[in-house]
Design an enzyme around this catalytic site. Structure first.
Site, PDB file in Angstrom:
ATOM      1  N   HIS A 141      -9.062  -4.353  16.843  1.00 17.72           N
ATOM      2  CA  HIS A 141      -8.830  -2.940  16.296  1.00 17.72           C
ATOM      3  C   HIS A 141     -10.104  -2.640  15.746  1.00 17.72           C
ATOM      4  O   HIS A 141     -10.365  -2.746  14.585  1.00 17.72           O
ATOM      5  CB  HIS A 141      -7.759  -2.860  15.359  1.00 17.72           C
ATOM      6  CG  HIS A 141      -7.782  -1.427  14.838  1.00 17.72           C
ATOM      7  ND1 HIS A 141      -7.690  -0.264  15.470  1.00 17.72           N
ATOM      8  CD2 HIS A 141      -8.127  -1.023  13.547  1.00 17.72           C
ATOM      9  CE1 HIS A 141      -7.843   0.736  14.875  1.00 17.72           C
ATOM     10  NE2 HIS A 141      -8.062   0.403  13.490  1.00 17.72           N
ATOM     11  N   ARG A 169     -15.686  -2.396   9.922  1.00 24.34           N
ATOM     12  CA  ARG A 169     -14.749  -3.218   9.374  1.00 24.34           C
ATOM     13  C   ARG A 169     -14.948  -4.296   8.971  1.00 24.34           C
ATOM     14  O   ARG A 169     -14.406  -4.728   8.006  1.00 24.34           O
ATOM     15  CB  ARG A 169     -13.674  -3.336  10.761  1.00 24.34           C
ATOM     16  CG  ARG A 169     -12.449  -2.354  10.779  1.00 24.34           C
ATOM     17  CD  ARG A 169     -11.694  -2.773  11.816  1.00 24.34           C
ATOM     18  NE  ARG A 169     -11.094  -1.504  12.154  1.00 24.34           N
ATOM     19  CZ  ARG A 169     -11.754  -0.221  12.554  1.00 24.34           C
ATOM     20  NH1 ARG A 169     -12.978  -0.510  12.841  1.00 24.34           N
ATOM     21  NH2 ARG A 169     -11.238   0.737  13.000  1.00 24.34           N
ATOM     22  N   ASN A 208     -10.967  -7.196   1.561  1.00 26.72           N
ATOM     23  CA  ASN A 208      -9.511  -6.958   2.053  1.00 26.72           C
ATOM     24  C   ASN A 208      -8.924  -8.569   2.308  1.00 26.72           C
ATOM     25  O   ASN A 208      -7.705  -8.865   2.068  1.00 26.72           O
ATOM     26  CB  ASN A 208      -9.085  -6.269   2.983  1.00 26.72           C
ATOM     27  CG  ASN A 208      -9.435  -4.699   2.477  1.00 26.72           C
ATOM     28  OD1 ASN A 208      -8.993  -4.461   1.384  1.00 26.72           O
ATOM     29  ND2 ASN A 208      -9.477  -3.792   3.568  1.00 26.72           N
ATOM     30  N   GLY A 215       0.879  -1.048  -0.191  1.00 22.73           N
ATOM     31  CA  GLY A 215       0.044   0.063   0.088  1.00 22.73           C
ATOM     32  C   GLY A 215       0.928   1.241   0.089  1.00 22.73           C
ATOM     33  O   GLY A 215       0.519   2.116   0.634  1.00 22.73           O
ATOM     34  N   ALA A 216       1.857   1.191  -0.852  1.00 19.35           N
ATOM     35  CA  ALA A 216       3.096   2.243  -0.715  1.00 19.35           C
ATOM     36  C   ALA A 216       2.637   3.542  -1.173  1.00 19.35           C
ATOM     37  O   ALA A 216       3.288   4.494  -0.778  1.00 19.35           O
ATOM     38  CB  ALA A 216       4.274   1.713  -1.309  1.00 19.35           C
ATOM     39  N   ALA A 217       1.832   3.531  -2.094  1.00 21.77           N
ATOM     40  CA  ALA A 217       1.092   5.105  -2.527  1.00 21.77           C
ATOM     41  C   ALA A 217      -0.080   5.444  -1.552  1.00 21.77           C
ATOM     42  O   ALA A 217      -0.368   6.590  -2.117  1.00 21.77           O
ATOM     43  CB  ALA A 217       0.715   4.916  -4.023  1.00 21.77           C
ATOM     44  N   GLY A 218      -0.283   4.970  -0.657  1.00 24.37           N
ATOM     45  CA  GLY A 218      -1.320   5.239   0.072  1.00 24.37           C
ATOM     46  C   GLY A 218      -1.162   6.277   0.903  1.00 24.37           C
ATOM     47  O   GLY A 218       0.097   6.659   1.294  1.00 24.37           O
ATOM     48  N   ASP A 227      -4.748   2.888  18.785  1.00 22.78           N
ATOM     49  CA  ASP A 227      -5.886   2.938  19.846  1.00 22.78           C
ATOM     50  C   ASP A 227      -5.185   3.361  21.482  1.00 22.78           C
ATOM     51  O   ASP A 227      -5.623   3.912  22.052  1.00 22.78           O
ATOM     52  CB  ASP A 227      -6.668   1.736  19.814  1.00 22.78           C
ATOM     53  CG  ASP A 227      -6.832   1.199  18.507  1.00 22.78           C
ATOM     54  OD1 ASP A 227      -8.040   1.817  17.916  1.00 22.78           O
ATOM     55  OD2 ASP A 227      -6.401   0.158  17.951  1.00 22.78           O
ATOM     56  N   ARG A 275      -4.487   6.754  21.331  1.00 29.92           N
ATOM     57  CA  ARG A 275      -5.707   7.551  21.466  1.00 29.92           C
ATOM     58  C   ARG A 275      -6.190   7.641  22.929  1.00 29.92           C
ATOM     59  O   ARG A 275      -6.490   8.621  23.558  1.00 29.92           O
ATOM     60  CB  ARG A 275      -6.675   7.026  20.796  1.00 29.92           C
ATOM     61  CG  ARG A 275      -6.531   7.224  19.172  1.00 29.92           C
ATOM     62  CD  ARG A 275      -7.446   6.302  18.260  1.00 29.92           C
ATOM     63  NE  ARG A 275      -7.457   6.707  17.144  1.00 29.92           N
ATOM     64  CZ  ARG A 275      -8.096   6.227  15.897  1.00 29.92           C
ATOM     65  NH1 ARG A 275      -8.343   5.029  16.306  1.00 29.92           N
ATOM     66  NH2 ARG A 275      -7.976   6.419  14.811  1.00 29.92           N
ATOM     67  N   GLY A 323      -3.710  -2.799   7.603  1.00 30.53           N
ATOM     68  CA  GLY A 323      -4.620  -2.884   6.489  1.00 30.53           C
ATOM     69  C   GLY A 323      -5.888  -3.584   7.594  1.00 30.53           C
ATOM     70  O   GLY A 323      -5.557  -4.624   8.100  1.00 30.53           O
TER      71      GLY A 323
HETATM   72  P1  NAD Z   1      -5.265   4.386   0.921  1.00 29.48           P
HETATM   73  O1  NAD Z   1      -6.449   4.074   0.070  1.00 29.48           O
HETATM   74  O2  NAD Z   1      -4.705   5.832   0.911  1.00 29.48           O
HETATM   75  O3  NAD Z   1      -3.975   3.372   0.558  1.00 29.48           O
HETATM   76  C1  NAD Z   1      -3.978   2.201   0.318  1.00 29.48           C
HETATM   77  C2  NAD Z   1      -3.239   1.681  -0.722  1.00 29.48           C
HETATM   78  O4  NAD Z   1      -3.283   0.134  -0.810  1.00 29.48           O
HETATM   79  C3  NAD Z   1      -3.690   2.086  -2.222  1.00 29.48           C
HETATM   80  O5  NAD Z   1      -2.660   2.900  -2.705  1.00 29.48           O
HETATM   81  C4  NAD Z   1      -3.871   0.753  -2.802  1.00 29.48           C
HETATM   82  O6  NAD Z   1      -3.572   1.024  -4.287  1.00 29.48           O
HETATM   83  C5  NAD Z   1      -3.066  -0.139  -2.272  1.00 29.48           C
HETATM   84  N1  NAD Z   1      -3.237  -1.578  -2.339  1.00 29.48           N
HETATM   85  C6  NAD Z   1      -4.472  -2.090  -2.403  1.00 29.48           C
HETATM   86  N2  NAD Z   1      -4.362  -3.567  -2.517  1.00 29.48           N
HETATM   87  C7  NAD Z   1      -3.155  -3.775  -2.328  1.00 29.48           C
HETATM   88  C8  NAD Z   1      -2.417  -4.827  -2.466  1.00 29.48           C
HETATM   89  N3  NAD Z   1      -3.128  -5.987  -2.796  1.00 29.48           N
HETATM   90  N4  NAD Z   1      -0.869  -4.737  -2.312  1.00 29.48           N
HETATM   91  C9  NAD Z   1      -0.397  -3.485  -2.524  1.00 29.48           C
HETATM   92  N5  NAD Z   1      -1.195  -2.443  -2.196  1.00 29.48           N
HETATM   93  C10 NAD Z   1      -2.326  -2.377  -2.393  1.00 29.48           C
HETATM   94  O7  NAD Z   1      -5.799   3.740   2.382  1.00 29.48           O
HETATM   95  P2  NAD Z   1      -4.795   3.994   3.700  1.00 29.48           P
HETATM   96  O8  NAD Z   1      -5.567   5.423   4.284  1.00 29.48           O
HETATM   97  O9  NAD Z   1      -3.413   4.295   3.620  1.00 29.48           O
HETATM   98  O10 NAD Z   1      -5.257   3.031   4.579  1.00 29.48           O
HETATM   99  C11 NAD Z   1      -4.515   1.819   4.585  1.00 29.48           C
HETATM  100  C12 NAD Z   1      -5.036   0.510   5.080  1.00 29.48           C
HETATM  101  O11 NAD Z   1      -4.735   1.089   6.580  1.00 29.48           O
HETATM  102  C13 NAD Z   1      -6.773   0.481   5.276  1.00 29.48           C
HETATM  103  O12 NAD Z   1      -7.039  -0.646   5.274  1.00 29.48           O
HETATM  104  C14 NAD Z   1      -7.205   1.321   6.553  1.00 29.48           C
HETATM  105  O13 NAD Z   1      -8.342   1.077   7.065  1.00 29.48           O
HETATM  106  C15 NAD Z   1      -6.255   0.866   7.522  1.00 29.48           C
HETATM  107  N6  NAD Z   1      -5.868   1.608   8.840  1.00 29.48           N
HETATM  108  C16 NAD Z   1      -5.496   0.796   9.831  1.00 29.48           C
HETATM  109  C17 NAD Z   1      -5.335   1.607  11.003  1.00 29.48           C
HETATM  110  C18 NAD Z   1      -5.094   0.742  12.445  1.00 29.48           C
HETATM  111  O14 NAD Z   1      -4.953   1.326  13.302  1.00 29.48           O
HETATM  112  N7  NAD Z   1      -5.121  -0.500  12.172  1.00 29.48           N
HETATM  113  C19 NAD Z   1      -5.403   3.001  11.063  1.00 29.48           C
HETATM  114  C20 NAD Z   1      -5.535   3.585   9.770  1.00 29.48           C
HETATM  115  C21 NAD Z   1      -5.969   2.967   8.580  1.00 29.48           C
HETATM  116  C1  LMR Z   2      -8.801   4.077  12.548  1.00 35.81           C
HETATM  117  O1  LMR Z   2      -8.720   3.294  13.649  1.00 35.81           O
HETATM  118  O2  LMR Z   2      -8.513   5.232  12.345  1.00 35.81           O
HETATM  119  C2  LMR Z   2      -8.828   3.266  11.350  1.00 35.81           C
HETATM  120  O3  LMR Z   2      -8.583   1.727  11.638  1.00 35.81           O
HETATM  121  C3  LMR Z   2      -9.718   3.742  10.303  1.00 35.81           C
HETATM  122  C4  LMR Z   2     -10.806   3.009  10.641  1.00 35.81           C
HETATM  123  O4  LMR Z   2     -11.464   2.349   9.721  1.00 35.81           O
HETATM  124  O5  LMR Z   2     -11.400   3.240  11.687  1.00 35.81           O
END
Ligand code: NAD
Ligand code: LMR
Length: 336
Positions: free
Chosen positions: A195, A106, A113, A11-14, A167, A170, A138
């Site tokens: 989570h 979720r 996912n 998810g390197a571009a995210g 969390d 927070r 993710g």
């Molecule tokens: P984002 O949409 O900005 O980025 C996600 C990226 O993942 C995109 O660039 C997408 O192209 C890429 N991607 C999708 N499938 C892929 C695959 N199979 N292989 C490689 N890359 C892939 O999203 P974000 O805001 O960066 O969030 C990323 C993830 O983190 C989400 O699932 C979000 O819910 C999660 N998240 C978790 C927490 C936590 O505390 N656990 C907190 C915030 C976000």
């Molecule tokens: C968060 O806790 O901010 C992330 O996991 C985003 C979400 O889906 O709640």
């Protein structure tokens, strides 16, 4: 410079990754004596689509990494092939997946996912370094971690974790604000379970200035009725305000989590991590469950045992365990 560490990030571009990469590359996490190789995975380019795609964005991100000129950044590899991204990886930060949008829970993400983590688990088993530490960010991160772990034959359970550190952070800040103390004065915070909005941010075992948090904050109604739901629903609250899911704080939580693995936990504190249960606190073996953990600074952790929960806490613990049991059931077909 004596050591080299290979860090794979999906998810390197995210958004979350954007908040992490400079910190991983800069020496902040692995120290000034360690050279970092970033191995960045994104989805393949779709030639039938117009406009910017993840791979294009990633090229821009790499330009920015170059422009930071970090002395500790040895190389950056970008790829759409998990086998290449995980090749020799010492850390694999699995961020890539689709984030929750407004109105989604979720659980809605499980179908979308879960499948990603089958393939990535297999690729990790095939290519990662023996000592790899996998951190799943993710969402739904506990169950995605469960899926990847079950598909990565040969990578021991102790090398997997999922993120509950956001969390944890927070919850610390919320208690600190209520008590009118600096964040650092709050220790021994635990996020039990998932989570998700069933997690239990445990104020009963937390400390403020070394004393039970419940002595510094005597308003039990606030702790039970405001604090707990506020932390449980904080992700959704951020989505409502920002229009997209937390990114800066999630990146920070991930950095804290990795730092927590490479730095020993202070004696009087612990960290929250979701890890593969060995049955601690009656959780089924193999479930990815949020626990209080202590780390040795070499990538190893132990779950803090012997804590007790009161009736309120036990109710919350059971609720999050029930949710994770249901999630596990719903991905049964993906567990290899
Ligand atoms: P984002 O949409 O900005 O980025 C996600 C990226 O993942 C995109 O660039 C997408 O192209 C890429 N991607 C999708 N499938 C892929 C695959 N199979 N292989 C490689 N890359 C892939 O999203 P974000 O805001 O960066 O969030 C990323 C993830 O983190 C989400 O699932 C979000 O819910 C999660 N998240 C978790 C927490 C936590 O505390 N656990 C907190 C915030 C976000
Ligand atoms: C968060 O806790 O901010 C992330 O996991 C985003 C979400 O889906 O709640």
């Amino acid at each position: 410079m004596t050591k080299t560490v290979r860090v794979a990030v999906t998810g390197a571009a995210g958004q979350v990754t954007y908040g992490m990469l400079a910190r991983l590359a800069s020496g902040e996490v692995f120290g000034p004596e360690t050279q970092v190789i970033l191995q960045l995975l994104e989805i393949p380019k779709d030639p039938s689509r117009q406009g910017l795609q993840a791979m294009d964005i990633l090229e821009g991100v790499v330009m920015e990494l170059d422009d930071c000129s970090f002395p500790t950044l040895k190389d950056v590899v970008i790829t759409d092939d998990p086998m290449k991204a995980f090749d020799g990886a010492n850390f694999a930060l699995l961020v890539g997946s689709f984030p929750r949008k407004q109105g989604m829970e979720r659980k809605d993400l499980l179908d979308i996912n879960g499948k990603i983590f089958v393939g990535q688990g297999k690729a990790l088993a095939a290519r990662a370094a023996k000592d790899v530490r996998v951190v799943v960010v993710g969402n739904p991160c506990n169950t995605n971690c469960l899926v990847a772990y079950n598909n990565a034959k040969g990578i021991p359970a102790e090398q997997w974790s999922a993120l509950t550190r956001l969390d944890h952070n927070r919850a610390r800040t919320a208690l600190a604000k209520k008590a009118g103390v600096p964040n650092a004065d709050v220790t021994r915070m635990t996020i039990w379970g998932n989570h998700s909005n069933t997690q239990y941010p445990d104020f009963t075992n937390a400390k403020i200035n070394g004393k039970p948090a419940t002595e510094a904050i005597t308003d039990r109604a606030w702790l039970e009725g405001t604090f707990v739901p506020m932390i449980q629903k904080r992700g959704a609250a951020v989505i409502e305000k920002r229009g997209s899911s937390s990114a800066m704080s999630a990146a920070n939580g991930t950095i804290d989590h990795v730092k927590g693995l490479v730095t020993a936990t202070p004696a009087d504190d612990w960290v929250s991590m979701a890890v593969v249960s060995k049955g601690e606190y009656g959780v089924p073996v193999g479930m990815v469950f949020g626990y209080p953990c202590k780390t040795d600074g070499k990538g190893n952790y132990t779950v803090v045992e012997g804590l007790s929960l009161d009736a309120f806490g036990k109710g919350k613990f059971d609720a999050t365990l029930k949710e994770l049991t249901e999630e596990r059931e719903s991905v049964k077909a993906l567990l290899g």
